[in-house]
Design an enzyme around this catalytic site. Structure first.
Site, mmCIF file in Angstrom:
data_model
loop_
_atom_site.group_PDB
_atom_site.id
_atom_site.type_symbol
_atom_site.label_atom_id
_atom_site.label_comp_id
_atom_site.label_asym_id
_atom_site.label_seq_id
_atom_site.Cartn_x
_atom_site.Cartn_y
_atom_site.Cartn_z
ATOM 1 N N ASP A 1 -0.994 6.343 0.510
ATOM 2 C CA ASP A 1 -1.892 5.235 0.845
ATOM 3 C C ASP A 1 -3.277 5.503 0.257
ATOM 4 O OD1 ASP A 1 -3.240 3.182 2.098
ATOM 5 O OD2 ASP A 1 -2.201 3.466 3.999
ATOM 6 N N ASP A 2 -3.713 4.651 -0.655
ATOM 7 C CA ASP A 2 -5.064 4.809 -1.246
ATOM 8 C C ASP A 2 -5.190 6.018 -2.169
ATOM 9 O OD1 ASP A 2 -5.903 2.645 0.238
ATOM 10 O OD2 ASP A 2 -7.429 3.728 1.380
ATOM 11 N N CYS B 1 -4.186 -2.459 0.800
ATOM 12 C CA CYS B 1 -2.873 -2.079 1.330
ATOM 13 C C CYS B 1 -1.886 -3.217 1.566
ATOM 14 C CB CYS B 1 -3.019 -1.333 2.647
ATOM 15 S SG CYS B 1 -3.982 0.173 2.525
ATOM 16 N N ASP C 1 -0.100 2.682 -2.880
ATOM 17 C CA ASP C 1 -0.263 1.223 -2.787
ATOM 18 C C ASP C 1 -1.413 0.680 -3.628
ATOM 19 O OD1 ASP C 1 -2.138 2.351 -1.095
ATOM 20 O OD2 ASP C 1 -1.573 1.180 0.676
ATOM 21 N N ASN C 2 -2.529 1.416 -3.668
ATOM 22 C CA ASN C 2 -3.660 1.027 -4.506
ATOM 23 C C ASN C 2 -4.455 2.280 -4.817
ATOM 24 O OD1 ASN C 2 -4.372 -0.126 -1.416
ATOM 25 N ND2 ASN C 2 -5.891 1.268 -2.290
#
Ligand SMILES: *[C@@H]1O[C@H](CO)[C@@H](O)[C@H](O)[C@H]1NC(C)=O
Ligand SMILES: *[C@@H]1O[C@H](CO)[C@@H](O)[C@H](O)[C@H]1NC(C)=O
Ligand SMILES: *[C@@H]1O[C@H](CO)[C@@H](O)[C@H](O)[C@H]1NC(C)=O
Ligand SMILES: *[C@@H]1O[C@H](CO)[C@@H](O)[C@H](O)[C@H]1NC(C)=O
Length: 640
Positions: A46-47, A82, A328-329
């Site tokens: 995540d991130d 997200c 996700d990003n």
């Protein structure tokens, strides 16, 4: 302690990949049993940035993935936050087609995902239809919470979902398994619990008839959200919390000082970037501190990666399993003077890690193949030989990652895609002023070929950006004003198609512009013969700035071109002032509710042992029965 940095060793031409490597599930040779279709393990953080070198601090990722698989340097999230990004991945669709454009209500979140019935047809269901056992562990999307766990996502043979509002609290792991009442793991570190669950899942899956898909999704290295109950009560974001055993790692490490890190001259000038002052030394120190906390939080993920590979090997399944690693990003820390966060169109936020290992994937290679998250689901389905289960509305395509997937009829575009965002504010994480006024609504075209690499953006404010990433990889100079009209006309036309594309028009926008297939790449479109055609097309524009996707506001769309041709060139842009959301202080009963579960400062002195499930305790009834819109208090509503 820095591990080998990635070095681009070669441009992996498609032709060189088409070697005679064996792949699983060849057509059955008469008399021999058909080999089992491959398993797919998808590790998804995540991130996690690609551009700040985080992968080089992960020794197991290096050993098992980078050295044994292919690193894809041009993989992108097309919406850099997200929930929208995850939904785009799950559905194989751009955010303009899911209309999940934010992390929370009214434009995003799990309840909206269900209202829009997006979970009735998506990746796990297609894989089940293709005969796979589907398994999920970790954070699915914002808004899967302690109050709606009964409404578990469809399509998973086994699932163990992280639940809000504790998703972003590293030392309070709360899960719901297969729609059962939530439990929390006392004095345990979230990533370690996910690690334990993923290892146990692999063991169980060793004995299943059908091939498996296992998606493991830790929340690290996302920032932590917390309610502080002192007076005054407030909610804060802070850099990620590592396991206790990693908290002293990397004490001298700093954010890489690339040319776009807190520059003297601001080269990115659209919207809020215009007014951003140079960061102070104190702010830069805090960004470096944040960077170290991110790398430390990734260590527990890396340990899990090591375990999962060892487990696959022990089970004799490694050679018949594709392992994908992505996030996700992306994330930025001080780039173009911006404080910590994502959601912008800078490369740091949209270019994400992608490493793949498995049968037919070159080992130790680096590939500049262009791809986006929308194409992961179609690619999984193609590896599973289940592409017939993909609905015709899917925007993504099959990535040519193995010899067998070259020239697939559903081939993804390997040249162009767009990045989009809608928001009437911008959030910098870990800062006192979480929301900065500044409209963050834009469309960005990326067009990448062997000899060119451009990022072209149209903002709702009417501003434009053009960066030539071949000569200026750090986006330090906006060259929009120096570019010729005939060049901009081509880029704008591509963006005009991609901003509202669906299915095939996303995979091949040139076919929409040139039905006769005479133009299939940017260099071909730049032929003089095409000047008149491109000059007549309407320009991409917004009527005014909105924080959500309003179709009319963004007209004309390509389908309306004939009509637009008579009226529109550069329409007047009316800038709406950006809105700074009001922060509602949570009342005492909400604070008390949150505090029903303990929030220890640190856990994870050692990895949990195999009977970690005995740590699970039921979540208090009161938490499950009280429906709280945590986002109202700013909780997990920004940035995540
Ligand atoms: C919120 O709480 C944090 C941690 O206690 C504190 O540092 C900060 O000053 C508080 N902010 C406000 C606006 O009260
Ligand atoms: C996994 O399954 C294979 C094939 O059924 C079997 O040979 C192997 O012993 C199993 N390994 C483990 C660790 O259960
Ligand atoms: C997206 O959703 C918002 C909120 O429900 C709605 O107002 C908007 O019209 C939708 N956009 C499109 C293009 O359907
Ligand atoms: C736009 O209008 C011009 C002049 O009326 C016409 O020649 C051209 O074909 C039109 N272009 C499109 C894309 O409809």
């Amino acid at each position: 302690m820095k591990f080998l940095s990635l070095v681009i060793i070669a441009t992996l031409g498609l032709a060189t990949m088409a070697s005679g490597q064996q792949e699983p599930n060849q057509k059955p040779i008469f008399g021999k049993p058909e080999k089992k279709r491959p398993n797919i393990l998808f590790i998804f953080t995540d991130d996690q940035d690609y551009r700040m070198d985080s992968l080089s601090y992960m020794p197991n990722v290096q050993k098992y993935l980078v050295e044994q698989g292919t690193t894809y340097t041009n993989h992108y999230a097309t919406v850099s936050v997200c929930c929208p990004s995850r939904v785009s991945l799950l559905r194989g669709q751009y955010a303009h087609n899911t209309n999940i454009t934010h992390v929370m209500e009214p434009y995003g979140g799990y309840d909206r995902f269900n209202r829009l019935k997006l979970g009735e047809s998506y990746l796990p269901i297609w894989l089940q239809e293709a005969g796979y056992s589907t398994n999920y562990i970790g954070k699915l999307m914002n808004g899967v919470a302690v109050h709606n766990w009964q409404n578990a996502p469809k399509g998973w043979n086994y699932q163990d979902q992280l639940l809000d509002p504790y998703t972003y609290v590293y030392n309070t792991p709360v899960f719901s398994k297969d729609g059962e009442p939530p439990v929390f793991y006392e004095n345990a570190y979230q990533t370690d619990i996910i690690h334990g669950k993923a290892k146990a899942a692999l063991k169980r899956l060793n004995n299943t008839e059908e091939p498996f898909f296992l998606w493991v999704s830790p929340m690290a290295p996302h920032g932590q959200f917390q309610i502080h109950s002192e007076n005054p009560v407030n909610i804060t974001t802070e850099p990620p919390i590592s396991a206790k055993r990693h908290e002293k790692f990397f004490e001298d490490v700093k954010v890489p000082r690339t040319p776009n890190f807190n520059p003297d001259v601001q080269g990115k000038t659209a919207s809020y970037f215009n007014d951003m002052p140079k960061l102070t030394d104190e702010q830069v120190d805090f960004l470096d501190h944040t960077y170290r906390r991110r790398l430390r939080a990734l260590q527990a993920v890396d340990e899990m990666v090591g375990t999962l590979f060892e487990q696959l090997e022990e089970q004799g399944q490694l050679d018949n399993t594709y392992v994908f690693y992505s996030a996700d990003n992306g994330y930025h820390l001080g780039h173009h003077r911006a404080l910590a966060g994502k959601t912008t169109n800078m490369e740091e936020d949209i270019n994400v890690p992608l490493i793949i290992r498995g049968p037919g994937i070159p080992k130790g290679a680096v590939s500049d193949l262009v791809s986006t998250h929308e194409s992961l689901a179609p690619t999984f389905l193609a590896l599973a030989k289940g592409e017939d289960k993909l609905p015709s509305w899917v925007d993504g395509g099959v990535m040519p990652i193995t010899p067998a997937l070259q020239n697939h009829p559903l081939q993804a575009s390997t040249e162009t895609f767009s990045v989009e965002f809608w928001s009437d504010n911008i959030a910098w994480e870990n800062d006192e002023n979480l929301f900065v006024p500044g409209v963050n609504t834009y469309k960005t075209l990326r067009v990448i070929g062997p000899t060119y690499d451009y990022s072209y953006a149209v903002w709702c404010t009417g501003e434009h950006e053009l960066f030539n990433l071949k000569s200026d990889p750090y986006q330090t100079q906006n060259i929009y004003n120096q570019a010729t009209d005939r060049f901009i006309n081509r880029l704008d036309a591509l963006l005009l198609v991609l901003k509202s594309c669906k299915a095939g028009s996303c995979r091949n926008p040139w076919k929409v512009l040139h039905d006769n297939a005479e133009v299939q790449s940017l260099p071909e479109a730049l032929s003089k013969d095409q000047d008149d055609f491109y000059a007549t097309l309407p320009k991409v524009k917004y009527d005014h700035c909105t924080g959500y996707y309003d179709y009319e506001n963004e007209a004309p769309h390509f389908g309306d071109v004939a009509e637009a041709n008579t009226t529109v060139q550069h329409a007047t842009v009316i800038n709406n002032p950006s809105k700074q959301p009001e922060r509602v202080i949570p009342p005492q009963d909400i604070v008390d509710l949150f505090n029903l579960l303990p929030v220890p400062e640190s856990t994870g002195h050692t990895m949990v042992d195999d009977d970690f499930e005995s740590l699970a305790k039921p979540v208090p009834e009161q938490l499950m029965q009280t429906v709280v819109d945590w986002s109202r208090y700013g909780f997990y509503s920004y940035g995540s």
